[in-house]
Design a protein around this motif. Structure first.
Motif, PDB file in Angstrom:
ATOM      1  N   ILE A 152      93.594  30.901  -6.864  1.00  0.00           N
ATOM      2  CA  ILE A 152      93.145  30.373  -8.156  1.00  0.00           C
ATOM      3  C   ILE A 152      93.656  28.952  -8.255  1.00  0.00           C
ATOM      4  O   ILE A 152      94.821  28.678  -7.940  1.00  0.00           O
ATOM      5  N   LEU A 153      92.793  28.046  -8.680  1.00  0.00           N
ATOM      6  CA  LEU A 153      93.132  26.621  -8.771  1.00  0.00           C
ATOM      7  C   LEU A 153      93.347  26.247 -10.231  1.00  0.00           C
ATOM      8  O   LEU A 153      92.470  26.482 -11.070  1.00  0.00           O
ATOM      9  N   ILE A 154      94.517  25.674 -10.542  1.00  0.00           N
ATOM     10  CA  ILE A 154      94.854  25.285 -11.917  1.00  0.00           C
ATOM     11  C   ILE A 154      94.799  23.770 -12.022  1.00  0.00           C
ATOM     12  O   ILE A 154      95.524  23.058 -11.320  1.00  0.00           O
ATOM     13  N   GLY A 196      87.543  30.010  -4.728  1.00  0.00           N
ATOM     14  CA  GLY A 196      88.025  30.910  -5.771  1.00  0.00           C
ATOM     15  C   GLY A 196      87.842  30.336  -7.162  1.00  0.00           C
ATOM     16  O   GLY A 196      87.287  29.248  -7.353  1.00  0.00           O
ATOM     17  N   PRO A 197      88.312  31.042  -8.198  1.00  0.00           N
ATOM     18  CA  PRO A 197      88.195  30.583  -9.579  1.00  0.00           C
ATOM     19  C   PRO A 197      89.009  29.310  -9.834  1.00  0.00           C
ATOM     20  O   PRO A 197      90.052  29.075  -9.216  1.00  0.00           O
ATOM     21  N   ILE A 198      88.504  28.507 -10.762  1.00  0.00           N
ATOM     22  CA  ILE A 198      89.166  27.269 -11.177  1.00  0.00           C
ATOM     23  C   ILE A 198      89.428  27.363 -12.672  1.00  0.00           C
ATOM     24  O   ILE A 198      88.534  27.753 -13.443  1.00  0.00           O
ATOM     25  N   PHE A 199      90.631  27.002 -13.087  1.00  0.00           N
ATOM     26  CA  PHE A 199      91.004  27.096 -14.499  1.00  0.00           C
ATOM     27  C   PHE A 199      91.359  25.713 -15.022  1.00  0.00           C
ATOM     28  O   PHE A 199      92.298  25.084 -14.550  1.00  0.00           O
ATOM     29  N   MET A 200      90.578  25.225 -15.996  1.00  0.00           N
ATOM     30  CA  MET A 200      90.802  23.899 -16.581  1.00  0.00           C
ATOM     31  C   MET A 200      91.646  24.041 -17.840  1.00  0.00           C
ATOM     32  O   MET A 200      91.185  24.573 -18.855  1.00  0.00           O
ATOM     33  N   THR A 201      92.886  23.595 -17.775  1.00  0.00           N
ATOM     34  CA  THR A 201      93.807  23.772 -18.891  1.00  0.00           C
ATOM     35  C   THR A 201      93.647  22.695 -19.962  1.00  0.00           C
ATOM     36  O   THR A 201      93.951  22.932 -21.127  1.00  0.00           O
ATOM     37  N   THR A 202      93.215  21.500 -19.565  1.00  0.00           N
ATOM     38  CA  THR A 202      93.062  20.403 -20.524  1.00  0.00           C
ATOM     39  C   THR A 202      91.929  19.510 -20.061  1.00  0.00           C
ATOM     40  O   THR A 202      91.052  19.938 -19.318  1.00  0.00           O
ATOM     41  N   ILE A 210      89.975  36.730 -14.469  1.00  0.00           N
ATOM     42  CA  ILE A 210      89.980  35.679 -13.444  1.00  0.00           C
ATOM     43  C   ILE A 210      90.646  36.190 -12.174  1.00  0.00           C
ATOM     44  O   ILE A 210      90.173  35.933 -11.059  1.00  0.00           O
ATOM     45  N   ILE A 211      91.731  36.924 -12.336  1.00  0.00           N
ATOM     46  CA  ILE A 211      92.460  37.447 -11.174  1.00  0.00           C
ATOM     47  C   ILE A 211      91.592  38.428 -10.391  1.00  0.00           C
ATOM     48  O   ILE A 211      91.552  38.397  -9.149  1.00  0.00           O
ATOM     49  N   GLU A 212      90.868  39.283 -11.108  1.00  0.00           N
ATOM     50  CA  GLU A 212      89.988  40.239 -10.431  1.00  0.00           C
ATOM     51  C   GLU A 212      88.867  39.524  -9.694  1.00  0.00           C
ATOM     52  O   GLU A 212      88.491  39.924  -8.578  1.00  0.00           O
ATOM     53  N   GLN A 213      88.326  38.465 -10.292  1.00  0.00           N
ATOM     54  CA  GLN A 213      87.294  37.688  -9.596  1.00  0.00           C
ATOM     55  C   GLN A 213      87.875  37.040  -8.342  1.00  0.00           C
ATOM     56  O   GLN A 213      87.235  37.024  -7.282  1.00  0.00           O
ATOM     57  N   ALA A 214      89.083  36.516  -8.459  1.00  0.00           N
ATOM     58  CA  ALA A 214      89.716  35.840  -7.312  1.00  0.00           C
ATOM     59  C   ALA A 214      89.865  36.780  -6.123  1.00  0.00           C
ATOM     60  O   ALA A 214      89.669  36.383  -4.962  1.00  0.00           O
ATOM     61  N   LYS A 215      90.203  38.031  -6.386  1.00  0.00           N
ATOM     62  CA  LYS A 215      90.416  38.993  -5.298  1.00  0.00           C
ATOM     63  C   LYS A 215      89.172  39.178  -4.437  1.00  0.00           C
ATOM     64  O   LYS A 215      89.268  39.539  -3.262  1.00  0.00           O
ATOM     65  N   LYS A 216      88.012  38.934  -5.026  1.00  0.00           N
ATOM     66  CA  LYS A 216      86.747  39.138  -4.319  1.00  0.00           C
ATOM     67  C   LYS A 216      86.257  37.866  -3.633  1.00  0.00           C
ATOM     68  O   LYS A 216      85.200  37.881  -2.987  1.00  0.00           O
TER      69      LYS A 216
END
Length: 561
Positions: free
Chosen positions: A253-255, A318-324, A365-371
């Protein structure tokens, strides 16, 4: 639409149909409406504050409303409309509280300054019979009010109002991050309200607005200091760290963005899941905080600056999470695995909300990342970071000795923002052209133009001292002040330090104003001067602070060295 708040604004004059950033004209106009509404909330809340009737919810809304309009933060029409609706509810709630406490009179506006009645209530013989301040501005009528930048006709007054507004947006962003960690400053909030109202007061000209802009800088210093305290008290002082820029074979997962609390929650929730966590962009400095180093699945940093995300996010897999802020319109190839939170928004992108205690559930998000497949490797090796003021000053004696001994001849502050325009290669070329007895002090994403170059060290002192995120520009000020003390100097301008600053958006504006408020002179600013600074206002900045635009590498080396 008319917007010229960022460095990349169209033709260096202003975006008029759609933003270069990707924001459409309708959203831009709604953001102008939101800022206008925040001014009415500021009026009521300043009265509430002076009578000790203000509340944390209203303060947070003002910060978040300003932050949501920062470049590359929120592109969502639905989000801005929701904020406007919530803003009217908050305004009405504060007003009712003031009426109930008999602070204002429900039936008369006579106690309000004339400019308020004329600007926001409506001038005329019946004005005193109307409900006070903004009573005529409703969700339905807001569209008929000219809330745009060009509503201020005088170019110089408009320039200073916008300079002040953009400084406030940057201040709100940094105060927002401090608030998330439980750190607040009543004086900062009071100033934000005062300054928002000043942008509507036609009695204030250049002579009144220039000192207010500099006061914004001084309050910016206080805000940056508050955030520094919040981050370091919560997560420890950053330590010099060789940050891994390679990948492992696990899904990840990318933060991205700036929010350390979001990263902390991700690290907690991914323990034992087989999912690795990587930082991106301005989250790179998080790798240097002691509190995060104990997480085995915290791998390092992936990729580079914000403007490369379309290519890098696609390859991350994998998933990307945009914090700001720093999101750019995503490609279809990864839009189903990018998530936003807080004030960030983009239509069609999943959004994660916090509960009443500020906690977020990342299980989806974590479940998506696993796949997902593991990230595609972009590069390998390490880059150094973690030289915030405590770490840098722990070797201050070595730095002072190196200066006195002639090993270090000059420090060059190359902090600020990166951007996508090709002309920013200037900063790479400038860093490479600096003599080997010169040390770069940096913070913010501008560092991505040179932080992967092999510039070496001077007696063990790295030639790139990276203090961290853009908000960590405060560390550079502290370092300069402490070095001035060590050399027995009263003025930091007498130090062997030059400033070659790159800017892009409004947080950089606040950092610039903070430097000016501290009396820093001779700043070179680029790659272009702000479009919102009029010629007359620029003359004031040149006369008082000797600000200059950057030129060529060769010319600027002569000036700055």
């Amino acid at each position: 639409m008319f917007c010229y708040q960022c460095e990349e604004t169209l033709n260096a004059t202003g975006c008029t149909k759609n933003g270069v950033c990707g924001k459409n004209g309708e959203v831009a106009d709604l953001q102008d409406d939101l800022i206008y509404l925040l001014k009415s909330i500021a009026f009521y809340n300043s009265k509430a504050r002076s009578n000790k009737l203000n509340d944390a919810k209203t303060d947070q809304f003002i910060l978040d409303g300003l932050f949501a309009t920062v470049t590359n933060t929120n592109f969502s029409k639905a989000d801005i409309e929701r904020l406007i609706g919530e803003g009217f509810e908050i305004k009405d709630g504060v007003k009712k509280k003031l009426i109930s406490a008999k602070v204002i009179d429900e039936k008369s506006g006579s106690s309000f300054p004339a400019w308020i009645k004329e600007k926001l209530l409506g001038a005329g013989p019946k004005a005193d019979e109307e409900l006070p301040f903004m009573a005529k501005v409703t969700p339905e009528s807001l569209a008929s009010v000219n809330t745009g930048i060009l509503a201020t006709e005088n170019e110089d007054v408009r320039s200073l109002r916008e300079l002040l507004t953009y400084g406030l947006k940057g201040m709100a962003a940094y105060a927002h991050h401090a608030n998330v960690l439980g750190y607040k400053d009543e004086n900062v909030m009071a100033f934000i309200e005062k300054a928002l109202l000043a942008t509507m007061d036609d009695s204030m000209g250049i002579n009144e607005l220039v000192p207010l802009v500099l006061e914004c800088g001084s309050k910016g210093v206080a805000t940056l200091a508050l955030l520094d305290k919040a981050n370091t008290t919560t997560y420890g002082n950053p330590e010099p760290t060789a940050v891994n820029i390679g990948v492992r074979g696990n899904p990840g997962i990318l933060i991205s963005g700036h929010d350390l609390r979001d990263l902390e929650q991700f690290l907690e929730q991914t323990q034992g899941t087989g999912v690795d966590i990587y930082t991106h962009g301005e989250m790179l400095p998080a790798n240097s905080y002691p509190a995060f180093k104990g997480y085995e699945n915290f791998v390092g940093n992936y990729g580079g600056s914000w403007w490369k995300q379309k290519e890098e996010f696609e390859k991350f897999n994998g998933p990307i999470f945009m914090t700001t802020n720093c999101i750019v319109p995503p490609k279809e190839s990864y839009i189903n695995r990018i998530y936003t939170t807080g004030v960030v928004g983009f239509d069609g992108v999943a959004h994660i909300r916090a509960d009443k205690d500020g906690n977020k559930d990342f299980s989806a998000i974590i479940e998506q990342a696993k796949k997902c497949d593991s990230p595609e490797q972009l590069e390998e090796g390490t880059i150094m970071g973690g030289f915030a003021h405590v770490s840098a000053l722990s070797v201050a004696d070595k730095i002072v000795e190196a200066v006195k001994g002639g090993q270090i001849k000059k420090f060059v502050v190359m902090a600020g923002c990166d951007g996508r325009h090709k002309e920013r290669i200037y900063y790479t070329d400038f860093a490479e052209a600096l003599p080997k007895d010169t040390v770069i002090l940096t913070a913010g994403c501008a560092k991505y133009r040179y932080n992967k170059l092999d510039l070496g060290d001077i007696g063990g002192i790295p030639r790139v001292i990276d203090a961290g995120q853009c908000n960590d520009s405060y560390s550079l000020v502290v370092i300069a002040q402490k070095l001035a003390e060590a050399f027995g100097l009263d003025d930091i301008n007498d130090l062997p330090i030059s400033y070659n600053i790159a800017w892009y958006e409004q947080k950089a504006v606040l950092v610039l104003l903070a430097l000016l408020s501290l009396g820093v002179r001779n700043i070179t600013l680029g790659p272009k001067l702000p479009a919102f600074v009029s010629p007359n206002v620029l003359n004031v900045l040149v006369e008082q602070f000797n600000i200059r635009p950057n030129a060529t590498v060769e010319e600027d080396l002569k000036v700055l060295l």
